[in-house]
Each structure stands twice: as C-alpha cells, then as structure tokens.
Scaffold this active site. Sequence first.
Site, PDB file in Angstrom:
ATOM      1  N   GLU A   1       2.200   1.811  -3.448  1.00  0.00           N
ATOM      2  CA  GLU A   1       1.130   2.352  -4.302  1.00  0.00           C
ATOM      3  C   GLU A   1       1.061   3.873  -4.177  1.00  0.00           C
ATOM      4  OE1 GLU A   1      -3.213   3.556  -3.657  1.00  0.00           O
ATOM      5  OE2 GLU A   1      -2.959   1.491  -3.001  1.00  0.00           O
ATOM      6  N   HIS A   2       1.130   4.382  -2.945  1.00  0.00           N
ATOM      7  CA  HIS A   2       1.096   5.831  -2.715  1.00  0.00           C
ATOM      8  C   HIS A   2       2.304   6.521  -3.343  1.00  0.00           C
ATOM      9  CE1 HIS A   2      -1.981   6.951   0.517  1.00  0.00           C
ATOM     10  NE2 HIS A   2      -2.287   5.713   0.157  1.00  0.00           N
TER      11      HIS A   2
ATOM     12  N   GLU B   1      -4.218   7.738   7.440  1.00  0.00           N
ATOM     13  CA  GLU B   1      -5.133   6.834   6.742  1.00  0.00           C
ATOM     14  C   GLU B   1      -5.389   5.580   7.571  1.00  0.00           C
ATOM     15  OE1 GLU B   1      -5.308   4.485   2.460  1.00  0.00           O
ATOM     16  OE2 GLU B   1      -4.112   6.329   2.622  1.00  0.00           O
TER      17      GLU B   1
ATOM     18  N   HIS C   1       0.837  -1.204   0.000  1.00  0.00           N
ATOM     19  CA  HIS C   1       0.000   0.000   0.000  1.00  0.00           C
ATOM     20  C   HIS C   1       0.874   1.257   0.000  1.00  0.00           C
ATOM     21  CE1 HIS C   1      -2.335   3.070   2.383  1.00  0.00           C
ATOM     22  NE2 HIS C   1      -3.188   2.827   1.419  1.00  0.00           N
TER      23      HIS C   1
END
Length: 424
Positions: free
Chosen positions: A70-71, A143, A67
């Site tokens: 991905e960012h 997040e 994740h």
Amino acid sequence: MQIIESSKVKEKVYIEKLENGLTVAVIPKKDICKKYVIWGTEFGSIDNNFKIEKNGEIVKVPDGIAHYLEHKLFEQENGKNSLDVLSSLGVDANAYTTNNHTAYLFEATDNFYEALDEFMDYVQSPYFTDENVEKERGIIGQEIMMYDDYPDWKLYMNAMKCMYKDHPINIDVAGTKETISEIDKEKLYTIYNSFYRPDNQVLVLCGDFEVESILNEIKKRLKSNNSSQEVQRIYLKEQENIVKKYEETRMNISKPIFLIGYKDKVEPGEMVKKDLAIECICNMIIGKSSNLYQKLYKEGLISEEFGYNYEFAKNYAHVLIQNTSNNPKKVIDEIQNEIENYNKKGFDKVEFERIKKKMYGEYVKSYNDISSISNNFLADSLRGINSFEFLEEVLVLDKDYVQKVFKEIFVEDKKIVSVVLPNE
C-alpha cells in the site's frame, strides 16, 4: 449493467463488470459538490499464504506485506509520489490496509478529472526497485513502533491473540520490524500480480455523476494489465474455542481501557442478519439509553460511550465491546450480570422495537455522507454483501432470532477480556 435500488433511501447503485474483470459501482448523488472515489483490492494482512494456480507453487509472504505494498504503490517511475501530486491538486487522498482488503481513495471538489488521471495511473502502475523498497523499510519500521505505543491497538491485538490460535488475524497488519526486513521488490511484484488483478478489485464512485459518462471516463483510463495470476488462498483451520480468557498489559496511560470479545463462527448467507442482531443486543445491554449504561455513568465507572461492533469477513467473526474505566473489573462484572439477567428474562418487545427504529434511522442518516456510502459499499461488496441489505433486514429483524443469536454468542466459553492498565 446491474442496477441495485433501495426504495427506503431512494438510492441506486449502477454496477458494471468491465471487460478486464474490474467491477465498477457508481452511486449518483445529484447536486452534491464533492466527489468520492475508492478502489479496493481483496487482499489484506491475513492473505499471507497462497497457491499460484498456474504452477501449483505454494507462496508464504512476510507478515505486513499488504501494508508495505500500500505504501509503495504511491511511488512512481517519474520520481514523484502520487499522494503528493494529488494533494497539490487540492484533493484529499489516502489509502488503508485492513485484515481482508486494501483500498486507495480520494475526495475532490475541484480538479476531479486531473485527480482521477493520477489516481488510476498509480494504482495500475507498480514501480518497485531495490532502492525504493529499502527506503520505505525505515519509514514503516517507525510506523510499527508508533502502533506499539497505541494503547487501543495493543488492546485489540491482545484480544485477537486471546481468540485466535492459528488464524492470521492475530498478526499485526503492519507486521514487525523483523518480518518487513524480508520484503523485497520481487515479493511485492508477486503480490501485485497475484492479487491486484482487475477481477479481484472493486472501484466505487459517489457524487454528481452521469453514469454512462463516468463509466466511459474510467474505461479510457484503464491500462492493459498482465496481472492474471490466479491464486488460491490458504488458511490453517482455526479451532472453535478461544485460546485464553484474559490478557493484561501495562502502558503509559492515565486510565485503564478494556475490551470484551466473543468469538463467533462464520455462517454464509446470515452475516447481515447476525450483524444487525448483535448491534441490537449491544444497544439493549450497554447502549447509551440502556439502564446499565445510565447506572455505570452515574456511578462514574465509565467516562464515555461504549464502542461495540461485529467484525466479520469470509473466514472470521467476533463481537467487540470496549470502554474506559478506573475499575474495569467492576464494569465487566456488571456487564456479565446484565447478560445473565437478559438470559433469564428475555428481551422486552417494546424496547426491542424502539432499538430497531433507532438503528434504522442511523442507517438512513449514513446515506447523507458520500464517503460513508462508498466505504461501506466497497467493504460489503468484497465480503459478498449488498449494503442495501442492512436497510431491508433491520426492518424485519425478529426478536426470537435476536434472542437465539444472543444465547449462542454471549456465553462464557466464547468470551475473552483484554485490559491495558496504567504503568505502576
């Protein structure tokens, strides 16, 4: 070039494996204004332990790194963020990370080739520095805190921990604030070089395309990629039994939510049939047209349609049934009673055939949506499945087979319950 065709929906998928190993799938849709592109990598949150084949090194990466990567992939050396660039072109761009893959996508009506330039550039051009990796830590930390406040996510993660003891599917996709503190640029480059190899990726395009023309446009935008570091994924052997039957937590919600899960085992070559069988079973037991659903709804025990699905990949599989109720125990008991009734009487042939037709109609309808077609084709492709199989198999789904799947999976020793209750 391989051509896969479905006469049922009159669709074709043109598949070409390029010289660098990248698989490109083009789904032409004549006279459609929008164009949709999704680029997926078979690397998700569960791939946190692997061996580099070249030197035999065993690598254990922090939870949440898929994740995190991905960012970070949006940030470019020129100081721009590719997500902002794509938005300025008027296209709808996004990315997501799942348990078993990561994907980058955009949908465009205008400025398609300008968007494709930016899209293919950033996915192939990682740029990680100590500074930009550190900057992202706080953003992802926030997040993670948001996810912790989502009742549905807490419900799901508790269910995974009830079902799985050692499999990393019981780890949050985003990781924790502690695990992401261990992520640095070197680890991100190791992951990129190990898993973002063209031969580990699938690029799907859907829209009004001429196949050869768009393939040439893709080839023109390919970069020489040195990410050829082959790896062997390592997973601990997961026990067949569940870990615990029940998990309950309290959060700031107005009405309880619950999830019933059934742990399954992966059977290669049979997952499409099994997925369809389980969808059929759930429709008959608690689908909107079922007797039980109508009874629960009239009694005010449920407030919305049941959510149910069969989640599966190459090394995990489970059934999930979810709803909201002021009396979750009563609803769960009613579902269990209905399962026992079906165990005794079996499935009615007329009802079974009606559900099959309903499912077939829904699959056909999904081919009107280019994002749905593309996303499904990507996810299925990375699981080794041709999406058209669902259309073919649902028509020949056998009642005896569905009954067999029902008796194997919907049993008490494979069942878990996760509940989120309002704060007292």
